[in-house]
Design a protein around this motif. Structure first.
Motif, short mmCIF file in Angstrom:
data_model
loop_
_atom_site.label_atom_id
_atom_site.label_comp_id
_atom_site.label_asym_id
_atom_site.label_seq_id
_atom_site.Cartn_x
_atom_site.Cartn_y
_atom_site.Cartn_z
N GLU A 1 -8.50 -0.30 0.19
CA GLU A 1 -8.41 -1.45 1.08
C GLU A 1 -9.44 -2.52 0.79
O GLU A 1 -9.17 -3.71 0.96
CB GLU A 1 -8.54 -0.98 2.54
N VAL B 1 0.88 -1.17 0.00
CA VAL B 1 0.00 0.00 0.00
C VAL B 1 0.92 1.22 0.00
O VAL B 1 1.90 1.28 0.75
CB VAL B 1 -0.94 0.02 1.22
N ALA C 1 -3.17 0.49 -3.65
CA ALA C 1 -2.63 -0.83 -3.32
C ALA C 1 -2.09 -1.46 -4.59
O ALA C 1 -2.69 -1.34 -5.67
CB ALA C 1 -3.72 -1.72 -2.72
#
Length: 285
Positions: free
Chosen positions: A64, A18, A33
């Motif tokens: 996420e 990330v 990411a």
């Protein structure tokens, strides 16, 4: 372009990272990411590059959600695919109304370039994905920019379809889960397009997959999965509109209606392997 590492974790022999960087298009810091499969280490040593997929997430999500919930890394590791998942909007712009609703403002960038003030200073996710993110990933990771695909979910499915149809030479393969295929005809799109683009509906067409496919079908076979138990299906998603337009335009596509599945990441996780293999096959060589 500076890229700050937020975290790195070993995953199926590769690395799930990330990162954070300053974005001109989005007027501030953005996170993304990046999954590097095990083949990436040897590819870097040999000067080779790997195919890359961009995943675009839906309303309320960040980088996420897909990274943690979709379970894509195992198959991406097998297939040697780099997977990039950016955030869904700028953050912290201090624009009045930015954080008042789930379907406009923060977490709801809709993968367009806003033309209305004050949104136009930062809400430029189309330029971010197609230009800035492109340049950043190509500079920092061993990606083959000639072998790219794009995929997404819901709002991100809308983004994947429109970005592919507008840039078929860059994003050679495309797939979507539960996409908003005709935002000009549904409440989510009315709110977002009216807020970001204004009331001239002619300006909306450039970000509407059903309108775009009529005018510029691509040669790629577009894979769409849609859960039949999705509570947004009839009001917000309406895949039949895209399917009819695609058929008339000669756009190759496969629309799979999945009985019993809803709008959640349980649905995505159930079929993500099919999508990754769909892209891998299209991006060979």
């Amino acid at each position: 372009m500076e890229l700050e590492t937020v975290s790195k974790n070993r995953c199926f022999g590769g690395t799930q990272g990330v990162y954070r960087h300053d974005s001109k298009a989005c007027n501030g810091p953005m996170k993304l990411a990046v999954y590097l499969p095990p083949q990436a280490e040897q590819a870097e040593r040999d000067g080779r590059r790997l195919p890359v997929l961009t995943w675009l997430s839906g309303l309320t999500c960040t980088e996420e959600n897909f990274t943690v919930k979709a379970g894509a890394q195992r198959v991406a590791a097998e297939l040697g695919l780099i997977v990039v998942a950016p955030d869904t909007s700028p953050r912290g712009q201090n624009i009045p109304g930015e954080d008042e609703s789930y379907d406009f403002g923060s977490g709801a960038g809709f993968y367009l370039d806003a033309t209305r003030e004050p949104w136009s200073k930062a809400y430029n996710m189309y330029s971010y994905v197609t230009r800035e993110l492109q340049a950043l990933v190509a500079e920092r990771f061993p990606v083959d920019t000639a072998r790219q695909g794009i995929m997404g979910h819901s709002m991100g499915g809308h983004g994947a379809l429109t970005i592919h149809l507008k840039n078929p030479g860059t994003y050679r393969s495309c797939s979507a889960f539960s996409p908003i295929v005709a935002p000009s005809q549904v409440p989510w799109g009315h709110k977002a397009f009216g807020g970001y683009l204004g009331e001239d509906r002619a300006a909306w067409r450039q970000y509407d997959a059903t309108e775009l496919v009529r005018e510029r079908p691509s040669k790629a076979t577009i894979l769409i999965d849609q859960g039949e138990a999705d509570n947004f299906l009839s009001e917000q998603l309406r895949p039949e509109l895209f399917a009819e337009a695609a058929r008339r335009a000669g756009q190759p596509f496969e629309l799979r209606l999945q009985p019993g599945y809803d709008h959640s990441y349980f649905f995505i996780a159930s079929f993500i392997e099919d999508h990754l293999r769909h892209h891998a096959a299209a991006l060979k060589g």
